[in-house]
Write an enzyme that holds these catalytic residues in place. Structure first.
Site, PDB file in Angstrom:
ATOM      1  N   LYS A   1     -12.727  25.955  -6.408  1.00 55.46           N
ATOM      2  CA  LYS A   1     -11.676  24.821  -6.546  1.00 55.46           C
ATOM      3  C   LYS A   1     -12.173  23.734  -5.735  1.00 55.46           C
ATOM      4  O   LYS A   1     -12.879  23.843  -4.796  1.00 55.46           O
ATOM      5  CB  LYS A   1     -10.445  25.487  -5.930  1.00 55.46           C
ATOM      6  CG  LYS A   1      -9.281  24.807  -6.569  1.00 55.46           C
ATOM      7  CD  LYS A   1      -8.685  25.465  -7.600  1.00 55.46           C
ATOM      8  CE  LYS A   1      -7.610  24.820  -8.574  1.00 55.46           C
ATOM      9  NZ  LYS A   1      -7.112  25.751  -9.462  1.00 55.46           N
TER      10      LYS A   1
ATOM     11  N   ASP B   1      -6.437  20.404 -12.518  1.00 59.20           N
ATOM     12  CA  ASP B   1      -5.329  20.979 -11.872  1.00 59.20           C
ATOM     13  C   ASP B   1      -4.272  19.715 -11.663  1.00 59.20           C
ATOM     14  O   ASP B   1      -4.070  18.882 -12.412  1.00 59.20           O
ATOM     15  CB  ASP B   1      -5.792  21.735 -10.453  1.00 59.20           C
ATOM     16  CG  ASP B   1      -4.691  22.849  -9.921  1.00 59.20           C
ATOM     17  OD1 ASP B   1      -4.708  23.611 -10.324  1.00 59.20           O
ATOM     18  OD2 ASP B   1      -3.933  22.190  -9.093  1.00 59.20           O
TER      19      ASP B   1
HETATM   20  P1  NDP Z   1       0.509  18.443 -13.494  1.00 57.95           P
HETATM   21  O1  NDP Z   1      -0.196  17.239 -12.480  1.00 57.95           O
HETATM   22  O2  NDP Z   1      -0.010  17.975 -14.880  1.00 57.95           O
HETATM   23  O3  NDP Z   1       2.048  18.324 -13.156  1.00 57.95           O
HETATM   24  C1  NDP Z   1       2.412  18.967 -11.770  1.00 57.95           C
HETATM   25  C2  NDP Z   1       3.826  18.802 -11.945  1.00 57.95           C
HETATM   26  O4  NDP Z   1       4.410  19.425 -10.621  1.00 57.95           O
HETATM   27  C3  NDP Z   1       4.634  17.408 -11.811  1.00 57.95           C
HETATM   28  O5  NDP Z   1       5.714  17.603 -12.637  1.00 57.95           O
HETATM   29  C4  NDP Z   1       4.635  17.206 -10.490  1.00 57.95           C
HETATM   30  O6  NDP Z   1       5.746  16.230 -10.179  1.00 57.95           O
HETATM   31  C5  NDP Z   1       5.083  18.434  -9.856  1.00 57.95           C
HETATM   32  N1  NDP Z   1       4.732  18.605  -8.654  1.00 57.95           N
HETATM   33  C6  NDP Z   1       3.589  18.666  -8.014  1.00 57.95           C
HETATM   34  N2  NDP Z   1       3.369  18.761  -6.726  1.00 57.95           N
HETATM   35  C7  NDP Z   1       4.936  18.968  -6.410  1.00 57.95           C
HETATM   36  C8  NDP Z   1       5.415  18.823  -5.091  1.00 57.95           C
HETATM   37  N3  NDP Z   1       4.806  19.102  -3.843  1.00 57.95           N
HETATM   38  N4  NDP Z   1       6.767  19.095  -5.261  1.00 57.95           N
HETATM   39  C9  NDP Z   1       7.433  19.104  -6.534  1.00 57.95           C
HETATM   40  N5  NDP Z   1       7.108  18.873  -7.830  1.00 57.95           N
HETATM   41  C10 NDP Z   1       5.619  18.736  -7.570  1.00 57.95           C
HETATM   42  O7  NDP Z   1      -0.142  19.681 -12.985  1.00 57.95           O
HETATM   43  P2  NDP Z   1      -0.231  21.004 -13.922  1.00 57.95           P
HETATM   44  O8  NDP Z   1       1.009  21.030 -14.583  1.00 57.95           O
HETATM   45  O9  NDP Z   1      -1.657  21.175 -14.270  1.00 57.95           O
HETATM   46  O10 NDP Z   1      -0.201  22.128 -12.606  1.00 57.95           O
HETATM   47  C11 NDP Z   1       1.170  22.771 -12.077  1.00 57.95           C
HETATM   48  C12 NDP Z   1       0.832  24.125 -11.507  1.00 57.95           C
HETATM   49  O11 NDP Z   1       0.100  24.706 -12.427  1.00 57.95           O
HETATM   50  C13 NDP Z   1      -0.100  23.825 -10.217  1.00 57.95           C
HETATM   51  O12 NDP Z   1       0.308  24.836  -9.398  1.00 57.95           O
HETATM   52  C14 NDP Z   1      -1.452  24.226 -10.854  1.00 57.95           C
HETATM   53  O13 NDP Z   1      -2.193  24.736  -9.773  1.00 57.95           O
HETATM   54  C15 NDP Z   1      -1.073  25.310 -11.594  1.00 57.95           C
HETATM   55  N6  NDP Z   1      -1.925  25.646 -12.650  1.00 57.95           N
HETATM   56  C16 NDP Z   1      -2.533  24.626 -13.654  1.00 57.95           C
HETATM   57  C17 NDP Z   1      -3.487  25.144 -14.507  1.00 57.95           C
HETATM   58  C18 NDP Z   1      -4.053  24.075 -15.687  1.00 57.95           C
HETATM   59  O14 NDP Z   1      -4.642  24.366 -16.376  1.00 57.95           O
HETATM   60  N7  NDP Z   1      -3.523  22.868 -15.728  1.00 57.95           N
HETATM   61  C19 NDP Z   1      -3.829  26.269 -14.742  1.00 57.95           C
HETATM   62  C20 NDP Z   1      -3.264  27.150 -13.830  1.00 57.95           C
HETATM   63  C21 NDP Z   1      -2.420  26.850 -12.934  1.00 57.95           C
HETATM   64  P3  NDP Z   1       5.109  14.823  -9.553  1.00 57.95           P
HETATM   65  O15 NDP Z   1       5.075  14.041 -10.964  1.00 57.95           O
HETATM   66  O16 NDP Z   1       6.541  14.141  -9.259  1.00 57.95           O
HETATM   67  O17 NDP Z   1       4.160  14.864  -8.604  1.00 57.95           O
HETATM   68  O1  2IT Z   2      -5.509  27.095 -11.464  1.00 53.80           O
HETATM   69  C1  2IT Z   2      -6.257  27.261 -12.602  1.00 53.80           C
HETATM   70  O2  2IT Z   2      -6.512  28.416 -13.031  1.00 53.80           O
HETATM   71  C2  2IT Z   2      -6.571  25.966 -12.866  1.00 53.80           C
HETATM   72  N1  2IT Z   2      -6.288  24.915 -12.761  1.00 53.80           N
HETATM   73  C3  2IT Z   2      -7.533  26.100 -14.245  1.00 53.80           C
HETATM   74  C4  2IT Z   2      -8.935  26.099 -13.912  1.00 53.80           C
HETATM   75  C5  2IT Z   2     -10.068  25.898 -14.966  1.00 53.80           C
HETATM   76  O3  2IT Z   2     -11.123  26.150 -14.628  1.00 53.80           O
HETATM   77  O4  2IT Z   2      -9.540  25.757 -16.227  1.00 53.80           O
END
Ligand code: NDP
Ligand code: 2IT
Length: 459
Positions: A137, A177
């Site tokens: 990561k 992420d």
């Molecule tokens: P994005 O940046 O697209 O969206 C993040 C969302 O979460 C936004 O709405 C953001 O709000 C909110 N957020 C972030 N930090 C905080 C915080 N500290 N408190 C409250 N709200 C918060 O990210 P993703 O949707 O990609 O990721 C969301 C989660 O999913 C994370 O935990 C990530 O690690 C996990 N994840 C993502 C994957 C992927 O493929 N993208 C795969 C597996 C897991 P704001 O705009 O106000 O910051």
């Molecule tokens: O937390 C996760 O699994 C991710 N943010 C996606 C990682 C990836 O390599 O697609």
């Protein structure tokens, strides 16, 4: 006999406790990393009892120590010409079963402890997918919010100016992420290609479709999490139809969780960002509402409050959505967003299932409360593995120099999620914790990596 069992149990407890104390001492101040390690180590106790060779080979001590940790300076200039310096990270945690694989997070809260917790989780998650991917990561404390496209581009170029020497399609493959989506991956890929003078399509995943990306990768985490919840519901003779769902976040994961829930007949009544949440009792339905939501977040990069203003629904400032009564909760924003009081509220309101779309969104006490209350609990490592699994499918397509149809990728993603659920369920039964998918997922992922490490010598 009872005495011997207790003695053995005491002995094994001591091994886990000893390693955990050692981790805390060696990694001071990294509280999220401690939390992720604690959750995994505690659930591994039945495996340690059953396989004494794990202790003999010091597998716990070895698995909690990253293979390599990189920290670097990222200087960049804003649109006014002012110079800023951020810190870049890449933690290459474990490559026993494949190249390091895992996303990049750009968020002001990022420090080594966050990247290490995410890298540690990624090791087991990636093993669960059944694909050949190790865990890693990275990211930066850079805040993309409010920055112009050009500022984001300059930052990404500077970040890659150092990262390029540490990654490669058979070495380490970053992706997105929090704060890193298609736009950032595009800038990062362009800079990597320019420095290397090589079109290594498989060096990053989450790329645009025109230059080596995979169909369904943007949708994959949300779709995958919903598929996982469907499997948990099936075990209880239930389905998603007409289920009221609370979703937190409004980014990539929340968007496509909402889409899939809608497709399967459920109703999403909340969405959030770091400023608050919206409550739409009629659901974020397809058509005007869903289109507005995607345009707001993907194109205008606006705040979720605008949804409440536009559709005249309630907005709760500085709150999380867990007070809203629901059948299923999909925490899809960030770590520790469900604390023990939130879990209690959800349980009191009759929640049936929780699908963790985010990484480590529930605290350990909250998880224990869900499990004790008999809630179907889909832990992050298993439930959100669809994103990285589809990254793995993007790598496969890049190696083949072919692109699969949407249906083909979705079918593979679905199959992978069904398998992950099954492996976690079977491992939970085998190790004496039937129905506990936290124990099942941790042990199933861990055993694959531990076996590989033991087979490869003292690495
Ligand atoms: P994005 O940046 O697209 O969206 C993040 C969302 O979460 C936004 O709405 C953001 O709000 C909110 N957020 C972030 N930090 C905080 C915080 N500290 N408190 C409250 N709200 C918060 O990210 P993703 O949707 O990609 O990721 C969301 C989660 O999913 C994370 O935990 C990530 O690690 C996990 N994840 C993502 C994957 C992927 O493929 N993208 C795969 C597996 C897991 P704001 O705009 O106000 O910051
Ligand atoms: O937390 C996760 O699994 C991710 N943010 C996606 C990682 C990836 O390599 O697609």
């Amino acid at each position: 006999m009872l005495e011997r069992n207790l003695e053995e149990k005491g002995f094994e407890m001591t091994y886990v406790d000893e390693v955990f104390d050692w981790v805390k001492e060696k990694n001071p101040g990294e509280k999220e990393f401690h939390q992720a390690v604690k959750e995994v180590l505690e659930s591994l106790e039945p495996a340690i009892e059953k396989h004494p060779e794990l202790k003999k080979h010091k597998m716990l001590e070895r698995i909690v120590e990253p293979e390599r940790q990189l920290m670097f300076r990222v200087p960049w200039q804003d649109d006014q010409g002012e110079i800023h310096v951020n810190r870049g990270f890449r933690v290459q945690f474990n490559s026993a079963i494949g190249p390091y694989k895992g996303g990049l997070r750009f968020h002001p809260s990022v420090y080594l402890g966050i990247i290490k917790f995410l890298g540690f989780e990624q090791v087991f998650k990636n093993a669960l997918t059944g694909l050949a991917m190790g865990g890693g990561k990275g990211g930066s404390d850079f805040d993309p919010k409010g920055k112009s496209d050009i500022e984001v581009m300059r930052f990404c170029q500077s970040f890659m100016q150092e990262l390029f020497r540490h990654i490669g399609p058979d070495c380490d493959v970053p992706a997105g992420d929090i704060g890193v989506g298609g736009r950032e991956i595009g800038y990062l890929f362009g800079q990597y290609r320019k420095i290397m003078n090589q079109f290594h399509a498989g060096v990053l995943t989450g790329k645009g479709l025109d230059y080596g990306g995979s169909l369904i990768r943007p949708e994959a985490t949300g779709y995958g999490c919903t598929y996982f919840v469907v499997e948990m519901l099936k075990d209880r003779g239930l389905d998603l139809k007409d289920k009221v769902c609370t979703v937190s976040g409004s980014g990539n994961v929340a968007q496509y969780t909402t889409e899939k829930i809608n497709q399967l007949g459920g109703k999403v009544v909340t969405l959030s960002d770091s400023n608050g949440f919206i409550y739409d009792p009629d659901g974020v339905t397809f058509g005007e509402k869903f289109d507005f939501f995607l345009e707001l977040k993907q194109i205008r990069r606006g705040r979720i409050k605008e949804y409440a203003d536009k559709f005249n629904v309630d907005y709760y400032s500085n709150k999380r959505p867990w007070e809203i009564k629901c059948d299923i909760a999909f925490p899809s924003a960030t770590q520790n967003e469900i604390e023990v009081n939130d879990a209690q509220t959800l349980i009191d309101n009759g929640v049936i299932a929780v699908g963790e779309g985010a990484n480590m969104p529930s605290t350990i006490d909250a998880i224990n409360l869900f499990l004790e209350a008999g809630v179907a609990f889909g832990p992050a490592k298993a439930a959100n593995a669809g994103g990285v699994a589809t990254s793995g499918l993007e790598m496969s397509q890049n190696s083949l120099r072919l692109a699969w149809e949407r249906e083909e990728v979705d079918k593979r993603l679905h199959g992978i999620m069904v398998n992950i659920h099954k492996s976690a369920r079977v491992a939970a039964e085998k190790y004496g914790a039937p129905g506990n998918l936290v124990v099942g997922a941790n042990i199933a992922g861990f055993m694959k990596v531990a076996r590989s490490m033991m087979a490869q010598g003292l690495i």
